[in-house]
Scaffold this motif. Structure first.
Motif, mmCIF file in Angstrom:
data_model
loop_
_atom_site.group_PDB
_atom_site.id
_atom_site.type_symbol
_atom_site.label_atom_id
_atom_site.label_comp_id
_atom_site.label_asym_id
_atom_site.label_seq_id
_atom_site.Cartn_x
_atom_site.Cartn_y
_atom_site.Cartn_z
ATOM 1 N N LYS B 250 0.817 -1.214 0.000
ATOM 2 C CA LYS B 250 0.000 0.000 0.000
ATOM 3 C C LYS B 250 0.850 1.263 0.000
ATOM 4 N N ALA B 251 2.147 1.120 0.272
ATOM 5 C CA ALA B 251 3.018 2.293 0.396
ATOM 6 C C ALA B 251 3.000 3.116 -0.893
ATOM 7 N N PRO B 252 3.056 4.461 -0.766
ATOM 8 C CA PRO B 252 3.070 5.292 -1.975
ATOM 9 C C PRO B 252 4.383 5.145 -2.751
ATOM 10 N N PHE B 253 4.278 5.275 -4.065
ATOM 11 C CA PHE B 253 5.462 5.211 -4.922
ATOM 12 C C PHE B 253 5.873 6.607 -5.352
ATOM 13 N N ILE B 254 7.172 6.888 -5.285
ATOM 14 C CA ILE B 254 7.670 8.156 -5.811
ATOM 15 C C ILE B 254 8.825 7.883 -6.776
ATOM 16 N N GLY B 255 9.023 8.781 -7.729
ATOM 17 C CA GLY B 255 10.049 8.530 -8.739
ATOM 18 C C GLY B 255 10.584 9.801 -9.355
ATOM 19 N N GLY B 256 11.177 9.660 -10.538
ATOM 20 C CA GLY B 256 11.819 10.802 -11.194
ATOM 21 C C GLY B 256 11.150 11.187 -12.497
ATOM 22 N N ASP B 257 11.781 12.093 -13.228
ATOM 23 C CA ASP B 257 11.135 12.715 -14.385
ATOM 24 C C ASP B 257 10.894 11.770 -15.558
ATOM 25 N N THR B 258 11.524 10.591 -15.552
ATOM 26 C CA THR B 258 11.294 9.648 -16.661
ATOM 27 C C THR B 258 9.852 9.152 -16.698
ATOM 28 N N TRP B 259 9.147 9.299 -15.586
ATOM 29 C CA TRP B 259 7.769 8.794 -15.548
ATOM 30 C C TRP B 259 6.820 9.642 -16.381
ATOM 31 N N GLU B 260 7.234 10.839 -16.692
ATOM 32 C CA GLU B 260 6.308 11.759 -17.329
ATOM 33 C C GLU B 260 6.111 11.441 -18.815
ATOM 34 N N THR B 261 5.511 10.299 -19.083
ATOM 35 C CA THR B 261 5.169 9.942 -20.460
ATOM 36 C C THR B 261 3.762 9.370 -20.449
ATOM 37 N N PHE B 264 3.281 5.741 -19.278
ATOM 38 C CA PHE B 264 3.303 5.415 -17.853
ATOM 39 C C PHE B 264 1.878 5.216 -17.343
ATOM 40 N N ILE B 265 1.006 6.123 -17.725
ATOM 41 C CA ILE B 265 -0.384 6.027 -17.270
ATOM 42 C C ILE B 265 -1.123 4.925 -18.023
ATOM 43 N N LYS B 266 -0.792 4.797 -19.300
ATOM 44 C CA LYS B 266 -1.462 3.778 -20.115
ATOM 45 C C LYS B 266 -1.193 2.388 -19.557
ATOM 46 N N ILE B 267 0.057 2.124 -19.220
ATOM 47 C CA ILE B 267 0.424 0.797 -18.715
ATOM 48 C C ILE B 267 -0.062 0.621 -17.279
ATOM 49 N N GLY B 268 0.144 1.652 -16.472
ATOM 50 C CA GLY B 268 -0.172 1.534 -15.050
ATOM 51 C C GLY B 268 -1.661 1.600 -14.763
ATOM 52 N N GLY B 269 -2.388 2.323 -15.581
ATOM 53 C CA GLY B 269 -3.835 2.440 -15.380
ATOM 54 C C GLY B 269 -4.170 3.005 -14.017
ATOM 55 N N LYS B 270 -5.121 2.359 -13.357
ATOM 56 C CA LYS B 270 -5.597 2.847 -12.067
ATOM 57 C C LYS B 270 -4.526 2.746 -10.987
ATOM 58 N N LYS B 370 -3.200 12.019 -11.216
ATOM 59 C CA LYS B 370 -4.528 12.178 -10.624
ATOM 60 C C LYS B 370 -5.553 12.036 -11.744
ATOM 61 N N ASP B 371 -6.505 11.177 -11.572
ATOM 62 C CA ASP B 371 -7.551 10.933 -12.565
ATOM 63 C C ASP B 371 -6.961 10.666 -13.955
ATOM 64 N N GLY B 372 -5.907 9.878 -13.986
ATOM 65 C CA GLY B 372 -5.311 9.512 -15.269
ATOM 66 C C GLY B 372 -4.594 10.648 -15.964
ATOM 67 N N LYS B 373 -4.168 11.663 -15.185
ATOM 68 C CA LYS B 373 -3.467 12.804 -15.772
ATOM 69 C C LYS B 373 -2.342 13.231 -14.858
ATOM 70 N N PHE B 374 -1.320 13.860 -15.439
ATOM 71 C CA PHE B 374 -0.263 14.408 -14.605
ATOM 72 C C PHE B 374 -0.724 15.752 -14.072
ATOM 73 N N THR B 375 -0.736 15.896 -12.756
ATOM 74 C CA THR B 375 -1.232 17.123 -12.156
ATOM 75 C C THR B 375 -0.131 17.771 -11.324
ATOM 76 N N TYR B 376 -0.073 19.095 -11.412
ATOM 77 C CA TYR B 376 0.959 19.852 -10.688
ATOM 78 C C TYR B 376 0.722 19.787 -9.189
ATOM 79 N N LEU B 377 1.787 19.592 -8.436
ATOM 80 C CA LEU B 377 1.631 19.472 -6.994
ATOM 81 C C LEU B 377 2.405 20.563 -6.262
ATOM 82 N N ASP B 378 3.657 20.751 -6.653
ATOM 83 C CA ASP B 378 4.512 21.624 -5.853
ATOM 84 C C ASP B 378 5.739 22.046 -6.668
ATOM 85 N N THR B 379 6.376 23.130 -6.245
ATOM 86 C CA THR B 379 7.646 23.526 -6.833
ATOM 87 C C THR B 379 8.694 23.550 -5.724
#
Lengths: 358, 384
Positions: B250-261, B264-270, B370-379
């Motif tokens: 259940k632990a949250p996953f965090i990663g780097g900028d390579t995920w921004e494709t 990533f969402i297509k394969i990972g889905g929900k 968030k909801d199948g989209k990359f959403t801005y969180l913080d700078t």
């Protein structure tokens, strides 16, 4: 006749030497790089041809041997202070971190280490034949790459190494290429060479003639590995940087392309095709650019030049099974024959040779 | 038949040789400033290379002139291959006589050009090569992106401060220089923040192209981490998250900028919902005025959302152009000097200040799925 050939050979080598000195002093860095690559691919092509073409053992482990050669040479030649900078994640293990050697001994050590690994891989793998050997050697090459990726305290892992002294110049690369060609000619025309060819043609017949199959296969494999290590070392020190992803199967395939197009089992074919393919790859770059053919303008299609190689390979495999030279060699006698034939042809056409000269 | 084919082939080869020669001799025009772009246009990294080239091309279209001279982009394919990358760079320098170089996607390809630009004294500006070794010990290599150490630290801070994590586990793509770098700096920072040498409870490795991660994930699950840091390629990372959820992690996953494709969402889905990663740029919240312009023009030109690396390719071009303007010269050495002094330059992906290594010191953006989209969180602002 033999005397004439010897003299011509020496003249040819001298010509190559003169050309090398001229080119090294006068050409720009780009042309030098391409010529260096030509020579290095010649060495690599010959080493692979020895195993695949002359001995008939389908081996695909070349990238692995090259990786060993490249890493060994790089680690031995690098300056000590650079080693500390590059290995910033995990320090390099002793004694590698306090060694910095000249180029020649490093290259030779790289070759011998690669040959040693070749021996260890060959011992079990050479009992296999045909496709099975290809799969086994391919697997071993991958294993070497994975080990290099994970052994971070020796190889810096996936980060790769840079600041390798770029010692490789035309003297080194052409020097070793000429040495390799001469060595290959002597080897192939010796009794060992004839044994290699006998194994290629028919293993059972060769064994019946009293050839120790295992010994000769092993010999060819180890010499091939040595040369591949040497070539890898030259390549690493030409680029100045290496990393594990460089030594994927594609690298082996590039060399395979050279020997298939040049002719499996031809030394001169390999040399010619190594030069043509390396130079053609650069010359054809204009295909990637937008083109204006007068009546039609095409947008730049990246990768179009690769299509040329694919087509070339298809045509060769379909129509010219033997490649450029097959198992024949370009020799002074064959060149003379061509001239004789040409004269006859011209003579038939009713034009006299003298008229050309006069 | 064979003879005809052979003849045709040899003629084609000869013709191609001639064509190649004639190309090189033309256009030795002094009124043109040439900027070389060496990028992987074919091979394994082609997708990334194409995106960067799109950015650079757009920049060239919007800013086609400097010092009253036309700027021409010379695009050179490096085939995602190190040997080829070195040749391409040498060709740009020696044959095309470019004044500066942009590139390349993939740090190892950039490194292959390192010695060449250094010896030829032609400045190169990398767009998204984040391996610290690229610029190390090379006065002629710069980049407009932050480097792996910064990104690793940013995510460690995020995990510690925002997620209140005390124990972190790492699953890294060991054959990827980028992932290994991020992971190392994440560990260092996280240990420092928690003050606990054992705060990294597990480190698991996998290789590029792996499909099944159950062995690694089972080890991670046993340690029960608060957060899992998974730097690596987007395909593998998405699969990891998917399989982790199936295993009940259940632990949250965090990663780097390579995920921004999109993949990533297509394969990972929900399953990748809530995955957080750091990146260079967000299309959602324009950072500077230049970003607004870039976003609008990019959509108009290519009819799609820009990727971060496109913005970086765009920035690399602008930084070079700005340097040429300040140097008021096309001399490569003077351009180099000017690039090195780049300070507070307004790029599409944030303000760029180059430090003494030639690396950009700039903000990192944190995005969430968030909801199948990359959403801005913080700078996150850089330290110092």
């Amino acid at each position: 006749m033999k005397r004439r050939n010897l003299i011509l050979n020496i003249v040819l080598i001298l010509l190559v030497a003169v050309f090398t000195i001229y080119a090294q002093k006068n050409m720009d860095a780009y042309k030098l790089r391409i010529l260096n690559l030509c020579a290095i691919y010649t060495i690599l092509g010959l080493s692979m041809n020895l195993i695949n073409g002359f001995t008939g053992q389908f081996s695909l482990g070349h990238a692995g041997f090259m990786a060993i050669g490249a890493y060994t040479t790089a680690l031995l030649t690098m300056k000590i202070e650079f080693k500390e900078q590059i290995f910033y994640m995990k320090p390099l293990i002793y004694p590698l971190n306090s060694i910095s050697m000249p180029f020649l001994p490093s290259l030779l050590i790289a070759g011998f280490l690669s040959a040693l690994v070749g021996y260890m891989i060959g011992a079990p793998a050479l009992r296999l034949k045909g496709d099975y050997l290809a799969i086994a050697t391919l697997g071993f090459a991958e294993i070497i790459r994975v080990i290099i990726t994970n052994a971070q305290s020796v190889t810096n892992g996936a980060l790769g190494i840079k600041m390798i002294p770029t010692y490789t110049n035309l003297y080194w690369s052409f020097g070793f290429a000429v040495l390799t060609v001469v060595f290959m000619f002597l080897l192939i025309n010796s009794s060992y060479g004839r044994a290699f060819k006998a194994i290629r043609e028919d293993e059972i017949a060769a064994e019946n003639m009293g050839i120790n199959l295992y010994k000769h296969k092993m010999m060819s494999f180890v010499i091939g590995a040595f040369l591949a290590g040497l070539g890898g070392g030259l390549l690493g020190n030409l680029l100045g940087t290496i990393d594990p992803s460089m030594f994927k199967f594609v690298l082996t395939f590039n060399i395979l392309l050279i020997i298939v197009l040049g002719g499996m089992g031809s030394i001169s074919g390999t040399v010619i095709s190594a030069f043509i393919i390396t130079i053609l790859g650069e010359v054809l770059r204009f295909l990637d650019k937008p083109m204006n053919l007068g009546f039609i303008k095409t947008p730049g299609i990246p990768g179009l030049r690769m299509v040329v190689f694919s087509l070339l390979l298809m045509i060769v495999v379909l129509f010219f099974r033997d490649g450029l030279m097959g198992t024949r060699e370009l020799s002074w006698d064959s060149i003379q024959n061509v001239f004789v034939k040409f004269r006859k042809l011209v003579g038939k056409g009713g034009v006299k040779n003298e008229s050309f000269e006069g | 038949m064979k003879k005809i084919v052979a003849a045709v082939l040899s003629i084609a080869m000869a013709a191609s040789l001639m064509a190649g020669c004639s190309k090189q001799t033309q256009s030795e025009n002094n009124d043109v400033i040439k900027i070389g772009v060496f990028e992987p246009m074919t091979g394994a990294n082609a997708a990334g290379g194409q995106l960067e080239v799109e950015g650079a091309k757009l920049a060239n279209k919007l800013y086609p002139e400097v010092l009253g001279k036309k700027v021409e982009l010379v695009i050179m394919d490096n085939k995602s291959d190190k040997v080829e990358a070195a040749s391409a760079a040498a060709r740009l320098v020696e044959q095309e006589k470019v004044n500066a170089i942009i590139g390349s996607w993939g740090s190892s390809l950039s490194m292959a050009a390192g010695d060449i630009v250094k010896n030829a004294k032609v400045p190169a500006v990398g767009a998204s090569c984040t391996n610290p070794l690229v610029t190390k010990g090379n006065d002629y290599y710069f980049r407009v992106c932050f480097i792996d150490p910064f990104q690793g630290t940013v995510m460690a801070n995020y995990a510690f401060q925002k997620l209140n994590a005390k124990k972190a586990a790492i699953i890294q793509e060991v054959s990827n220089d980028y992932a290994v770098g991020l992971s190392k700096y994440f560990q260092d920072e996280f240990k420092k923040l928690t003050g606990d040498e054992n705060s990294i409870v597990a480190i698991a490795n996998y290789n590029t192209g792996d499909q099944d991660f159950s062995a690694q994930l089972t080890t991670l699950k046993d340690k029960n981490p608060d957060v899992i840091f998974a730097p690596g390629n987007f395909t593998e990372s998405a699969l990891i998250i998917k399989q982790a959820r199936q295993l009940g992690i259940k632990a949250p996953f965090i990663g780097g900028d390579t995920w921004e494709t999109p993949e990533f969402i297509k394969i990972g889905g929900k399953d990748v919902e809530g995955a957080v990663f750091s990146t260079h740029f967000t299309a959602e919240k324009p950072i500077t005025k230049e970003s607004e312009k870039f976003l609008a023009e990019f959509k108009k030109e290519y009819n799609k959302e820009p990727a971060a690396v496109s913005a970086l390719g765009y920035d690399a071009y602008l930084v070079i152009l700005d340097a040429i303007k300040r140097a008021n010269s096309t001399d490569s050495d003077k351009i180099r000097e000017a690039i090195a002094q780049t300070n507070g330059f307004e790029g599409a992906a944030g303000m760029i200040t180059l430090n003494q290594d030639g690396d950009a010191v700039k903000n990192a953006v944190i995005n969430v799925v968030k909801d199948g989209k990359f959403t801005y969180l913080d700078t996150v602002e850089p330290k110092k």
